[in-house]
Write a protein that holds these residues in place. Structure first.
Motif, PDB file in Angstrom:
ATOM      1  N   UNK A 182       0.685  -0.941  -0.254  1.00 50.71           N
ATOM      2  CA  UNK A 182       0.001  -0.026   0.095  1.00 50.71           C
ATOM      3  C   UNK A 182       0.980   1.348   0.034  1.00 50.71           C
ATOM      4  N   UNK A 183       1.944   1.172   0.778  1.00 51.50           N
ATOM      5  CA  UNK A 183       2.835   2.341   0.919  1.00 51.50           C
ATOM      6  C   UNK A 183       3.408   2.703  -0.638  1.00 51.50           C
ATOM      7  N   UNK A 184       3.782   1.554  -1.154  1.00 52.32           N
ATOM      8  CA  UNK A 184       4.637   1.665  -2.538  1.00 52.32           C
ATOM      9  C   UNK A 184       3.267   2.291  -3.516  1.00 52.32           C
ATOM     10  N   UNK A 185       2.001   1.799  -3.450  1.00 54.99           N
ATOM     11  CA  UNK A 185       1.003   2.384  -4.265  1.00 54.99           C
ATOM     12  C   UNK A 185       1.021   4.010  -4.005  1.00 54.99           C
ATOM     13  N   UNK A 186       0.754   4.337  -2.709  1.00 49.08           N
ATOM     14  CA  UNK A 186       0.850   5.729  -2.399  1.00 49.08           C
ATOM     15  C   UNK A 186       2.101   6.550  -3.008  1.00 49.08           C
ATOM     16  N   UNK A 187       3.300   5.764  -2.896  1.00 49.04           N
ATOM     17  CA  UNK A 187       4.508   6.312  -3.649  1.00 49.04           C
ATOM     18  C   UNK A 187       4.189   6.832  -4.977  1.00 49.04           C
ATOM     19  N   UNK A 188       3.461   5.853  -5.759  1.00 49.77           N
ATOM     20  CA  UNK A 188       3.276   6.152  -6.979  1.00 49.77           C
ATOM     21  C   UNK A 188       2.389   7.187  -7.309  1.00 49.77           C
ATOM     22  N   UNK A 189       1.540   7.644  -6.271  1.00 54.70           N
ATOM     23  CA  UNK A 189       0.180   8.609  -6.319  1.00 54.70           C
ATOM     24  C   UNK A 189       1.139  10.037  -6.488  1.00 54.70           C
ATOM     25  N   UNK A 190       2.321   9.859  -5.375  1.00 56.38           N
ATOM     26  CA  UNK A 190       2.834  11.197  -5.236  1.00 56.38           C
ATOM     27  C   UNK A 190       3.916  11.642  -6.251  1.00 56.38           C
ATOM     28  N   UNK A 191       3.893  10.682  -7.379  1.00 58.84           N
ATOM     29  CA  UNK A 191       4.683  11.065  -8.386  1.00 58.84           C
ATOM     30  C   UNK A 191       3.842  11.594  -9.450  1.00 58.84           C
ATOM     31  N   UNK A 192       2.490  11.675  -9.373  1.00 53.67           N
ATOM     32  CA  UNK A 192       1.559  12.264 -10.212  1.00 53.67           C
ATOM     33  C   UNK A 192       1.258  11.500 -11.601  1.00 53.67           C
ATOM     34  N   UNK A 193      -0.065  12.080 -12.174  1.00 56.89           N
ATOM     35  CA  UNK A 193      -0.366  11.246 -13.287  1.00 56.89           C
ATOM     36  C   UNK A 193      -1.226  10.101 -13.094  1.00 56.89           C
ATOM     37  N   UNK A 194      -1.520   9.704 -11.758  1.00 58.11           N
ATOM     38  CA  UNK A 194      -2.396   8.619 -11.503  1.00 58.11           C
ATOM     39  C   UNK A 194      -3.538   9.002 -10.567  1.00 58.11           C
ATOM     40  N   UNK A 195      -4.451   8.384 -10.642  1.00 54.79           N
ATOM     41  CA  UNK A 195      -5.436   8.576  -9.387  1.00 54.79           C
ATOM     42  C   UNK A 195      -5.371   7.365  -8.601  1.00 54.79           C
TER      43      UNK A 195
END
Length: 280
Positions: A182-195
């Protein structure tokens, strides 16, 4: 002759050229003229188009006399002197317009009337530029009400709700927990371009998308894939009751809440269909 009529004429000429109805010399001369015209259009900026349209609206009485000064004030402050407003039309894009509107929403968040003046002028300018063939993209037709929403995916584009300091703390926490899906998924969100919803539904096959050429994004995806079986359908999966399941947007919201609690950061909810505009 109106500009749209000139464009129609150019299209007719182009058809004649394609059908080989002209001599080589005449064809070369016409193509040169058309390229020069195209080059001139590409140098026109949104601010200059909006200024002309504003003048027309004032002269025709479309804008009430009591609001003229307000429109002119907003134009001078937020359009004429803006970077986006002065970019050549060929350099404009959807993401630039989104950022432009988001910035105005921050400036006028306590003044809805001025915001409507701003977005109304931007919409008018974009409509005019699109009609005259100056843009390389098709602008949304309702910049004020739903321009920041992607119609086909129902995605809302937002600025990062967390401060730079808070974001750094969250990213550091994520870096220290590389085995937490879940943390990795949130990390991806903070890079932008994804909801959050897109991240939860991200499938292995989607990773061929060019967006993963970004090293930071690719890093989160690679780590997540290493944490579950190769035959897993989704990128971000966890074991639930002995079965591998994909994450949910709600689960990611809850995870962010707990991370913020542990770090002493005020939790700011990210809705499942909100995507942060990538600033890199």
């Amino acid at each position: 002759m109106e500009k749209n009529k000139i464009i129609m004429l150019c299209q007719v000429i182009r058809r004649i050229i394609d059908e080989n109805q002209l001599s080589e010399a005449a064809e070369a001369e016409i193509l040169e003229i058309m390229e020069e015209k195209k080059s001139e259009d590409e140098k026109i900026c949104m601010a200059s188009v909006i200024e002309k349209e504003l003048e027309k609206a004032i002269k025709s009485g479309q804008i009430c006399e009591s609001y003229v000064e307000l429109y002119q004030s907003v134009f001078e402050k937020s359009i004429r002197n803006s970077e986006a407003g002065n970019l050549p039309s060929a350099e404009l894009s959807e993401i630039i317009i989104r950022k432009f509107v988001l910035k105005a929403e921050k400036v006028y968040k306590m003044n809805g009337t001025r915001l409507k003046c701003f977005t109304g002028m931007v919409q008018t300018g974009l409509n005019k530029m699109a009609k005259d063939g100056m843009l390389d993209f098709v602008p949304d037709s309702h910049v004020y009400k739903n321009y920041l929403m992607c119609p086909d995916r129902e995605i809302w584009y937002i600025d990062n709700p967390y401060t730079n300091v808070e974001t750094v703390k969250i990213k550091e926490w994520i870096a220290l927990h590389p085995y937490d899906t879940r943390s990795l998924a949130l990390g991806l969100w903070f890079t932008g371009d994804f909801s959050l919803l897109e991240i939860a539904n991200l499938k292995n096959g989607d990773c061929c998308n060019g967006i993963f050429r970004n090293c930071e994004k690719a890093g989160f995806v690679t780590k997540a894939l290493e944490l579950h079986p190769e035959n897993g359908s989704y990128v971000f999966m966890i074991i639930n009751d002995g079965k591998w399941e994909k994450l949910t947007a709600q689960g990611l919201q809850l995870k962010l809440y707990h991370i913020c609690n542990r770090l002493g950061i005020g939790y700011k909810k990210i809705n499942r269909n909100e995507m942060m505009i990538y600033e890199g």
